[in-house]
Design an enzyme around this catalytic site. Sequence first.
Site, PDB file in Angstrom:
ATOM      1  N   CYS A 140       5.785  -0.077   7.852  1.00  0.00           N
ATOM      2  CA  CYS A 140       5.439   1.131   7.114  1.00  0.00           C
ATOM      3  C   CYS A 140       6.647   1.573   6.292  1.00  0.00           C
ATOM      4  CB  CYS A 140       5.039   2.246   8.090  1.00  0.00           C
ATOM      5  SG  CYS A 140       4.557   3.777   7.284  1.00  0.00           S
ATOM      6  N   LEU A 141       6.401   1.928   5.042  1.00  0.00           N
ATOM      7  CA  LEU A 141       7.506   2.335   4.166  1.00  0.00           C
ATOM      8  C   LEU A 141       8.146   3.646   4.640  1.00  0.00           C
ATOM      9  CD1 LEU A 141       5.894   1.376   0.759  1.00  0.00           C
ATOM     10  CD2 LEU A 141       7.586   0.085   2.075  1.00  0.00           C
ATOM     11  N   HIS A 158      -2.704   7.518   7.071  1.00  0.00           N
ATOM     12  CA  HIS A 158      -1.684   8.394   6.461  1.00  0.00           C
ATOM     13  C   HIS A 158      -2.331   9.664   5.916  1.00  0.00           C
ATOM     14  CE1 HIS A 158       2.143   6.352   6.739  1.00  0.00           C
ATOM     15  NE2 HIS A 158       1.694   5.241   6.154  1.00  0.00           N
ATOM     16  N   HIS A 196      -4.655   1.488   7.507  1.00  0.00           N
ATOM     17  CA  HIS A 196      -3.296   2.029   7.640  1.00  0.00           C
ATOM     18  C   HIS A 196      -3.090   3.199   6.679  1.00  0.00           C
ATOM     19  CE1 HIS A 196       1.190   1.527   8.227  1.00  0.00           C
ATOM     20  NE2 HIS A 196       1.147   2.210   7.099  1.00  0.00           N
ATOM     21  N   GLU A 197      -3.598   3.043   5.437  1.00  0.00           N
ATOM     22  CA  GLU A 197      -3.390   4.102   4.422  1.00  0.00           C
ATOM     23  C   GLU A 197      -4.265   5.320   4.679  1.00  0.00           C
ATOM     24  OE1 GLU A 197      -0.629   1.533   2.930  1.00  0.00           O
ATOM     25  OE2 GLU A 197      -0.868   3.696   2.851  1.00  0.00           O
ATOM     26  N   GLY A 255       0.848  -1.186   0.000  1.00  0.00           N
ATOM     27  CA  GLY A 255       0.000   0.000   0.000  1.00  0.00           C
ATOM     28  C   GLY A 255       0.882   1.233   0.000  1.00  0.00           C
ATOM     29  N   GLN A 284       2.660  10.036   1.883  1.00  0.00           N
ATOM     30  CA  GLN A 284       4.005   9.494   2.038  1.00  0.00           C
ATOM     31  C   GLN A 284       4.969   9.970   0.952  1.00  0.00           C
ATOM     32  OE1 GLN A 284       2.284   5.324   2.511  1.00  0.00           O
ATOM     33  NE2 GLN A 284       4.148   5.206   3.762  1.00  0.00           N
TER      34      GLN A 284
HETATM   35  O1  LIG Z   1       1.697   2.498   4.046  1.00  0.00           O
HETATM   36  C1  LIG Z   1       2.766   1.907   3.956  1.00  0.00           C
HETATM   37  O2  LIG Z   1       3.805   2.340   4.459  1.00  0.00           O
HETATM   38  C2  LIG Z   1       2.837   0.555   3.250  1.00  0.00           C
HETATM   39  C3  LIG Z   1       2.533  -0.482   4.305  1.00  0.00           C
HETATM   40  C4  LIG Z   1       1.103  -0.905   4.189  1.00  0.00           C
HETATM   41  C5  LIG Z   1       0.723  -1.868   5.272  1.00  0.00           C
HETATM   42  C6  LIG Z   1       1.209  -1.775   6.569  1.00  0.00           C
HETATM   43  C7  LIG Z   1       0.807  -2.696   7.524  1.00  0.00           C
HETATM   44  C8  LIG Z   1      -0.087  -3.691   7.207  1.00  0.00           C
HETATM   45  C9  LIG Z   1      -0.573  -3.770   5.927  1.00  0.00           C
HETATM   46  C10 LIG Z   1      -0.171  -2.859   4.969  1.00  0.00           C
HETATM   47  C11 LIG Z   1       3.526  -1.643   4.255  1.00  0.00           C
HETATM   48  O3  LIG Z   1       4.825  -1.197   4.498  1.00  0.00           O
HETATM   49  S1  LIG Z   1       3.667  -2.475   2.759  1.00  0.00           S
HETATM   50  C12 LIG Z   1       4.822  -3.733   3.338  1.00  0.00           C
HETATM   51  C13 LIG Z   1       4.065  -4.898   3.922  1.00  0.00           C
HETATM   52  C14 LIG Z   1       3.959  -6.017   3.131  1.00  0.00           C
HETATM   53  C15 LIG Z   1       3.203  -7.100   3.569  1.00  0.00           C
HETATM   54  C16 LIG Z   1       2.553  -7.072   4.800  1.00  0.00           C
HETATM   55  C17 LIG Z   1       2.658  -5.923   5.603  1.00  0.00           C
HETATM   56  C18 LIG Z   1       3.434  -4.830   5.171  1.00  0.00           C
HETATM   57 ZN   LIG Z   2       2.607   3.366   6.218  1.00  0.00          ZN
END
Ligand SMILES: O=C(O)C[C@@H](Cc1ccccc1)[C@H](O)SCc1ccccc1
Ligand SMILES: [Zn+2]
Length: 165
Positions: free
Chosen positions: A89-90, A135, A131-132, A44, A49
């Site tokens: 989170c990225l 943000h 989560h998004e 996501g 971000q």
């Molecule tokens: O918004 C972001 O930073 C991307 C996030 C999205 C996310 C966070 C927690 C749980 C679900 C989605 C992630 O960094 S994307 C990396 C990732 C990959 C698989 C599972 C969880 C997180």
């Molecule tokens: Zn995030």
Amino acid sequence: LLNILQYPDERLHIVAKPVTQFDEVLQKLVDDMAETMYEAPGIGLAATQVNVHQRVIVIDISETRDQLLVLVNPELSALQGHTTYEEGCLSVPGIYEEVERAQAVTVRAFDQHGEPFELQADGLLAICIQHEIDHLDGKVFVEKLSRLKLNRIVQKLKKNQRKTM
Ligand SMILES: O=C(O)C[C@@H](Cc1ccccc1)[C@H](O)SCc1ccccc1
Ligand SMILES: [Zn+2]
């Protein structure tokens, strides 16, 4: 590729504004966000971000990485149940912490062409959507943790950021 803001960065606390123009500029933003998300890699990414303060989210939780979901001006309703997930989170690299979320959600949004739709989600998709949208509302998941944990995370991130300078 777009630059992803790294926590702590005050711009991650800006509340994004609704999209009003469903034009080629929006389409380019969506394309650039999707490319950035796939490359990171992530499942996501919110426009906040990448320092664009408009209510745009891209998500792809598919294994095949070819099922892009675009949410413009998303609105959550019908939050049901509770679940916890070890989130990352990225914008907060290397940090993974248990976070409580609703187990299932209904979200109303527009696609990048301005077409409205409604989506029922549960599991990882529901967690990612919440989560998004956080943000877009200027919230970062680590700020749900205790002050003590947050302080330790900020120290660790600042040490890592100095190393990469
Ligand atoms: O918004 C972001 O930073 C991307 C996030 C999205 C996310 C966070 C927690 C749980 C679900 C989605 C992630 O960094 S994307 C990396 C990732 C990959 C698989 C599972 C969880 C997180
Ligand atoms: Zn995030």
